[in-house]
Design an enzyme around this catalytic site. Structure first.
Site, PDB file in Angstrom:
ATOM      1  N   GLU A  84       0.770  -1.337  -0.060  1.00 51.84           N
ATOM      2  CA  GLU A  84      -0.118  -0.344   0.144  1.00 51.84           C
ATOM      3  C   GLU A  84       0.924   1.382  -0.312  1.00 51.84           C
ATOM      4  O   GLU A  84       0.115   2.823   0.275  1.00 51.84           O
ATOM      5  CB  GLU A  84      -0.973   0.069   0.686  1.00 51.84           C
ATOM      6  N   HIS A 103      -2.585   2.629   9.381  1.00 50.00           N
ATOM      7  CA  HIS A 103      -3.827   1.546   7.744  1.00 50.00           C
ATOM      8  C   HIS A 103      -3.849   0.441   9.007  1.00 50.00           C
ATOM      9  O   HIS A 103      -2.504  -0.386   9.147  1.00 50.00           O
ATOM     10  CB  HIS A 103      -2.839   1.423   6.463  1.00 50.00           C
ATOM     11  N   HIS A 105      -6.568  -2.826   9.892  1.00 47.78           N
ATOM     12  CA  HIS A 105      -8.032  -3.996   9.716  1.00 47.78           C
ATOM     13  C   HIS A 105      -8.804  -3.786  10.588  1.00 47.78           C
ATOM     14  O   HIS A 105      -9.083  -5.048  10.642  1.00 47.78           O
ATOM     15  CB  HIS A 105      -7.562  -5.035   8.060  1.00 47.78           C
ATOM     16  N   TYR A 124     -20.538  12.976  19.387  1.00 48.58           N
ATOM     17  CA  TYR A 124     -19.749  13.976  19.034  1.00 48.58           C
ATOM     18  C   TYR A 124     -17.986  13.547  18.921  1.00 48.58           C
ATOM     19  O   TYR A 124     -17.634  14.724  17.893  1.00 48.58           O
ATOM     20  CB  TYR A 124     -19.341  15.542  19.878  1.00 48.58           C
ATOM     21  N   HIS A 166     -12.465  -3.160   3.249  1.00 47.28           N
ATOM     22  CA  HIS A 166     -10.847  -2.961   3.424  1.00 47.28           C
ATOM     23  C   HIS A 166     -10.570  -3.196   5.068  1.00 47.28           C
ATOM     24  O   HIS A 166     -10.056  -4.133   5.568  1.00 47.28           O
ATOM     25  CB  HIS A 166     -10.299  -2.659   1.758  1.00 47.28           C
ATOM     26  N   TYR A 219      -8.807  23.830  22.204  1.00 48.92           N
ATOM     27  CA  TYR A 219      -8.486  22.610  22.963  1.00 48.92           C
ATOM     28  C   TYR A 219      -6.990  22.471  22.444  1.00 48.92           C
ATOM     29  O   TYR A 219      -6.439  21.401  22.757  1.00 48.92           O
ATOM     30  CB  TYR A 219      -8.989  21.693  23.396  1.00 48.92           C
TER      31      TYR A 219
HETATM   32 ZN   LIG Z   1      -4.965  -2.972   3.712  1.00 52.90          ZN
END
Ligand SMILES: [Zn+2]
Length: 226
Positions: A84, A103, A105, A124, A166, A219
């Site tokens: 990726e 990243h 899963h 929120y 994904h 903040y």
């Molecule tokens: Zn992935």
């Protein structure tokens, strides 16, 4: 923040990437070899990034196994970069304020992504990702330019998005911030999923979400109140 503000200490970034990759699995937001972690590296004004190698168990990974990749996608080191690497490269190129990307899963975020659902403003804290919702990018095959293009679009004005069928992406100025946001997104995905078992939750208005986003800006990033 400009890209000039990011660390040039490659050694500490490599150690941070290894620690973050292990931490995401320990936190239960990723399993096995899935997912990847990167950090922007700026040296002598040249922008590049460091990313986890493809196909490595994170427990077996050391600092030297992390792969350096130039802006044109050329890797250097003993291993191939994560499949990726394109969306890591393209997010850094599109977003100068981003210094690190996680990243995963993550189970609940990915469950929603498999239903082509993003996370709407049901709570929120969704605003922690930078906007009124957390979008779900359309599906494209892993590792492709198409997936990267979808991800960059879904992240517009946000620091996190889901990837249909994904997983998810969380980004921040630092590895710590990116990991913290990934954990927050997974917690929100779990709460949203739980609420959906009972009924479709009501949503906060754009006005309410704008108020929260404004408060988070005041903040700062570290810990929003409440
Ligand atoms: Zn992935």
């Amino acid at each position: 923040m400009s890209t000039a503000d990011f660390t040039t200490d490659e050694r500490s970034l490599r150690a941070g990437i290894v620690a973050t990759a292990r931490a995401m699995n320990a936190a239960g937001i990723n399993r096995g070899r899935a997912g990847n972690v990167s950090a922007r590296l700026v040296r002598d004004g040249v922008d590049s990034f460091l990313v986890t190698p493809t196909g490595f168990r994170y427990e077996a990974m050391g600092e030297a196994d992390v792969v350096a990749v130039t802006r044109d996608g050329t890797p250097s080191g003993a291993h191939q970069p994560s499949s990726e690497w394109r969306f890591h490269r393209d997010i850094y190129a599109a977003r100068p304020e981003i210094g690190a990307i996680v990243h995963t899963h993550a189970p609940f975020a990915t469950t929603l992504a498999c239903l082509d659902r993003g996370i709407p403003p049901f709570h929120y804290m969704v605003a922690r990702a930078g906007g009124r919702d957390i979008r779900c990018a359309p599906y494209a095959t892993f590792g492709t330019q198409a997936l990267s293009d979808h991800a960059v679009r879904a992240l517009d004005g946000r620091r996190a998005c889901l990837l249909a069928h994904h997983g998810m992406i969380a980004a921040g100025a630092s590895l710590e911030a990116a990991l913290e946001l990934a954990i927050e997104v997974e917690a929100l995905a779990e709460m949203y999923w739980r609420a959906l078992q009972v009924a479709e939750p009501t949503l906060l208005s754009d006005e309410e979400m704008a108020t929260v986003i404004g408060k988070f800006r005041i903040y700062g990033q570290p810990q929003p109140p409440g």
